[in-house]
Design a protein around this motif. Structure first.
Motif, short mmCIF file in Angstrom:
data_model
loop_
_atom_site.label_atom_id
_atom_site.label_comp_id
_atom_site.label_asym_id
_atom_site.label_seq_id
_atom_site.Cartn_x
_atom_site.Cartn_y
_atom_site.Cartn_z
N GLN A 2 8.35 -0.01 10.71
CA GLN A 2 8.65 1.29 10.10
C GLN A 2 9.86 1.20 9.18
N LYS A 3 10.92 0.58 9.66
CA LYS A 3 12.18 0.56 8.92
C LYS A 3 12.10 -0.27 7.66
N PHE A 4 11.38 -1.41 7.69
CA PHE A 4 11.44 -2.34 6.58
C PHE A 4 10.18 -2.41 5.72
N THR A 5 9.05 -1.85 6.20
CA THR A 5 7.85 -1.87 5.37
C THR A 5 7.42 -0.49 4.88
N ALA A 6 7.75 0.55 5.64
CA ALA A 6 7.33 1.90 5.26
C ALA A 6 8.48 2.73 4.70
N ASP A 7 9.59 2.79 5.43
CA ASP A 7 10.68 3.68 5.05
C ASP A 7 11.19 3.50 3.62
N PRO A 8 11.37 2.26 3.13
CA PRO A 8 11.95 2.13 1.78
C PRO A 8 11.20 2.90 0.70
N SER A 9 9.87 2.83 0.70
CA SER A 9 9.09 3.53 -0.34
C SER A 9 9.25 5.04 -0.22
N TYR A 10 9.19 5.55 1.01
CA TYR A 10 9.28 6.99 1.21
C TYR A 10 10.70 7.51 1.00
N ASP A 11 11.70 6.69 1.33
CA ASP A 11 13.08 7.11 1.11
C ASP A 11 13.36 7.34 -0.37
N VAL A 12 12.84 6.45 -1.21
CA VAL A 12 13.01 6.60 -2.66
C VAL A 12 12.34 7.88 -3.14
N LEU A 13 11.12 8.12 -2.66
CA LEU A 13 10.36 9.30 -3.07
C LEU A 13 11.08 10.58 -2.62
N ILE A 55 -1.20 6.53 5.74
CA ILE A 55 -0.50 6.37 4.46
C ILE A 55 -0.06 7.78 4.09
N ALA A 56 1.26 8.03 4.03
CA ALA A 56 1.74 9.40 4.21
C ALA A 56 2.41 10.07 3.01
N PRO A 57 2.18 9.69 1.76
CA PRO A 57 2.84 10.42 0.66
C PRO A 57 2.38 11.87 0.54
N GLY A 58 1.21 12.21 1.11
CA GLY A 58 0.77 13.59 1.12
C GLY A 58 1.77 14.52 1.80
N LEU A 59 2.52 13.99 2.77
CA LEU A 59 3.54 14.79 3.44
C LEU A 59 4.68 15.15 2.48
N VAL A 78 0.84 -1.21 0.00
CA VAL A 78 0.00 0.00 0.00
C VAL A 78 0.87 1.25 0.00
N HIS A 79 1.91 1.28 0.85
CA HIS A 79 2.82 2.42 0.87
C HIS A 79 3.47 2.61 -0.50
N SER A 80 3.90 1.52 -1.10
CA SER A 80 4.56 1.60 -2.40
C SER A 80 3.62 2.15 -3.48
N ILE A 81 2.39 1.65 -3.49
CA ILE A 81 1.42 2.10 -4.50
C ILE A 81 1.14 3.59 -4.34
N MET A 82 0.93 4.04 -3.11
CA MET A 82 0.59 5.44 -2.90
C MET A 82 1.78 6.37 -3.14
N CYS A 83 2.99 5.91 -2.86
CA CYS A 83 4.16 6.70 -3.19
C CYS A 83 4.30 6.84 -4.70
N ASN A 84 3.98 5.79 -5.43
CA ASN A 84 4.02 5.86 -6.90
C ASN A 84 2.97 6.85 -7.43
N VAL A 85 1.84 6.95 -6.74
CA VAL A 85 0.81 7.91 -7.14
C VAL A 85 1.35 9.34 -7.03
N VAL A 86 2.02 9.65 -5.91
CA VAL A 86 2.60 10.98 -5.76
C VAL A 86 3.73 11.20 -6.77
N ALA A 87 4.48 10.15 -7.06
CA ALA A 87 5.53 10.27 -8.07
C ALA A 87 4.92 10.64 -9.43
N GLN A 88 3.77 10.05 -9.76
CA GLN A 88 3.08 10.41 -11.01
C GLN A 88 2.74 11.90 -11.03
N ILE A 89 2.26 12.40 -9.91
CA ILE A 89 1.90 13.82 -9.83
C ILE A 89 3.14 14.70 -10.04
N LEU A 90 4.22 14.38 -9.34
CA LEU A 90 5.42 15.21 -9.39
C LEU A 90 6.16 15.09 -10.72
#
Length: 489
Positions: A185-196, A117-121, A82-94
């Motif tokens: 946090q470190k292994f399921t959430a951080d990787p997607s947001y770190d890339v973004l 789910i925090a890509p809005g940040l 879910v984190h990965s999908i939503m980060c990709n959505v923000v990547a599409q916007i940017l």
């Protein structure tokens, strides 16, 4: 979130909602907002439904260590996707220069987002906009652990099932549960947001720091419900902000409720995520209801129980708030979701809880600790146990009196929670943020935050002083000994 948007719209604010195309809860067309719809690259098909059914089966039948680990792995995998999908959505916007320019040209005052789910940040950071969080959960669990001092000695970690009064072994287990959340946090959430962050934010960022940079936290709880704990100046408690006085019921439902007479009504629902419990459980529950003098309104979308009685009305949907506020309602049988628990507190209706997943057990535990509700685990439900627990909550006055006390405490506020929320959103708009309410502690390295560097310097200084004193003492002793020997010769 929808209720907050409705109130903001009613007060004259223009709202734009960014949504994904397959979101069933946020409609593309609405009279209260303009929407920007993004097509996600990937969709999770029925993954949560499968997980939910496996979780219910494990609770009912008992889970081995292997089953528990498998369910945990499946859950973490789902959250990571879910984190990965939503980060990709923000990547599409940017990546869309026209859309980014349109967002900038709109001159928004702030970003309002739920950071579970925090890509809005990340989007807010990119656009350099103030942030208001509508929050209870963040990417790694309960939000206040990320912003406020949270001693594990008396603050129970969600999922631990503990209160704020823990013995030694419970504190050990609480530390273990906190370690699991840090792992998540470190292994399921951080990787997607770190890339973004690395791709779009100059100098990089991390999601926890972005959470800590938020101007205002609209926190969906309060200390009538929560155990006491430290907090921060930019945390505004809006627990029960969605609660309102009950409205009249539809005519047919009102007639059914009134037909209960002095015995009153029992309301049962397990929320929108759970349509039905296993058949043997629903049959047991229905048979207990059939013996009760009360009328029962039961939201149930599965196979109709074979033992259902004439006093039970089974519905696909119910006006939950209005039923809880009806004077005929005696007991609320629920799964322990935050909204339902807060609405029960608001209307003063005691709860018999059947927790199924996530924070539900912890929510119900808070009611049980205050004598306003009782928990029955899914694995323990049979005709006898369910009847005994239901009769206890129905007929022991302490449950209703304690819940009514919580209701009075909740309502006794100088400003209603919704008005609080709107004030602080508008406050951030007026002042272009609220950095003066935000601690700068998040910019400190962990060893400085805990003053370990200060302790190390002080220990070093004390150690050097002691060693110097010892050396001087030995030198004096040796010199005195030599003089004594010389005199004796």
């Amino acid at each position: 979130m929808r209720i907050l948007l409705e109130e903001l719209h009613a007060r004259g604010h223009d709202i734009t909602v960014i949504r994904i195309s397959n979101n069933l809860y946020i409609q593309e067309e609405s009279p209260i907002y303009r929407s920007i719809t993004i097509e996600p690259d990937e969709v999770l098909d029925n993954f949560f439904d499968v997980y939910l059914q496996e979780q219910i089966r494990a609770q009912r039948e008992g889970a081995s260590a292997f089953t528990f680990l498998k369910l945990t792995k499946d859950f973490l995998s789902m959250i990571s996707q879910v984190h990965s999908i939503m980060c990709n959505v923000v990547a599409q916007i940017l990546d869309d220069a026209n859309m980014v320019q349109s967002l900038r040209d709109s001159q928004y005052d702030l970003v309002l987002t739920d950071p579970a789910i925090a890509p809005g940040l990340v989007l807010a950071k990119y656009l350099k906009l103030p942030v208001v969080l509508n929050v209870r959960w963040i990417t790694s669990g309960e939000g206040l652990f990320a912003i406020a001092p949270s001693p594990l000695s008396y603050i129970p970690v969600p999922g631990s099932g503990f209160t704020d009064n823990m013995n030694f072994m419970q504190r050990v287990k609480n530390l273990f549960f906190h370690s699991i959340i840090m792992f998540q946090q470190k292994f399921t959430a951080d990787p997607s947001y770190d890339v973004l962050c690395a791709k779009y934010i100059e100098g990089g960022c991390d999601i926890i720091s972005l959470l800590q940079e938020a101007d205002i936290w609209l926190y969906r709880s309060d200390f009538v419900f929560e155990f006491p704990r430290p907090t921060m100046p930019n945390v505004v408690y809006i627990g029960g902000f969605q609660c309102k006085p009950a409205q009249p019921l539809p005519a047919e439902l009102e007639e059914f409720v009134q037909s209960a007479g002095q015995h009153g009504v029992i309301v049962m629902t397990l929320g929108t995520l759970v349509d039905a419990l296993p058949k043997e459980v629903t049959d047991e529950i229905a048979s207990v209801f059939a013996k009760m003098p009360q009328k029962v309104i039961w939201r149930h979308k599965g196979e109709r129980p074979s033992t259902v009685g004439n006093n039970t009305l089974i519905v696909d949907w119910m006006p939950q708030k209005d039923l809880l506020g009806h004077p005929q309602t005696k007991v609320f049988i629920a799964h322990g979701g935050t909204n339902g628990v807060q609405e029960a507190i608001y209307h003063g209706v005691p709860v018999l809880g059947i927790p199924l997943l996530f924070d539900q057990y912890d929510n119900l535990l808070r009611l049980q600790e205050r004598g306003a509700g009782k928990i029955i685990q899914l694995r323990d439900i049979n005709g006898h146990s369910f009847e005994q627990n239901l009769l206890e909550v129905l007929h022991q006055d302490s449950y209703r009196l304690n819940m009514q006390r919580l209701s009075r405490l909740h309502r006794d506020q100088p400003v209603a929670p919704m008005d609080q929320a709107i004030f602080w959103v508008e406050y951030v708009m007026r002042h272009k943020g609220a950095p003066h309410l935000r601690t700068e502690a998040y910019k400190m390295p962990w060893y400085s935050y805990y003053s370990l560097d200060v302790v190390l310097v002080l220990l070093t200084a004390v150690t050097l002083l002691l060693l110097s004193s010892l050396a001087i003492f030995r030198f004096i002793c040796c010199r005195f000994t030599r003089k004594t020997k010389v005199k004796q010769k």
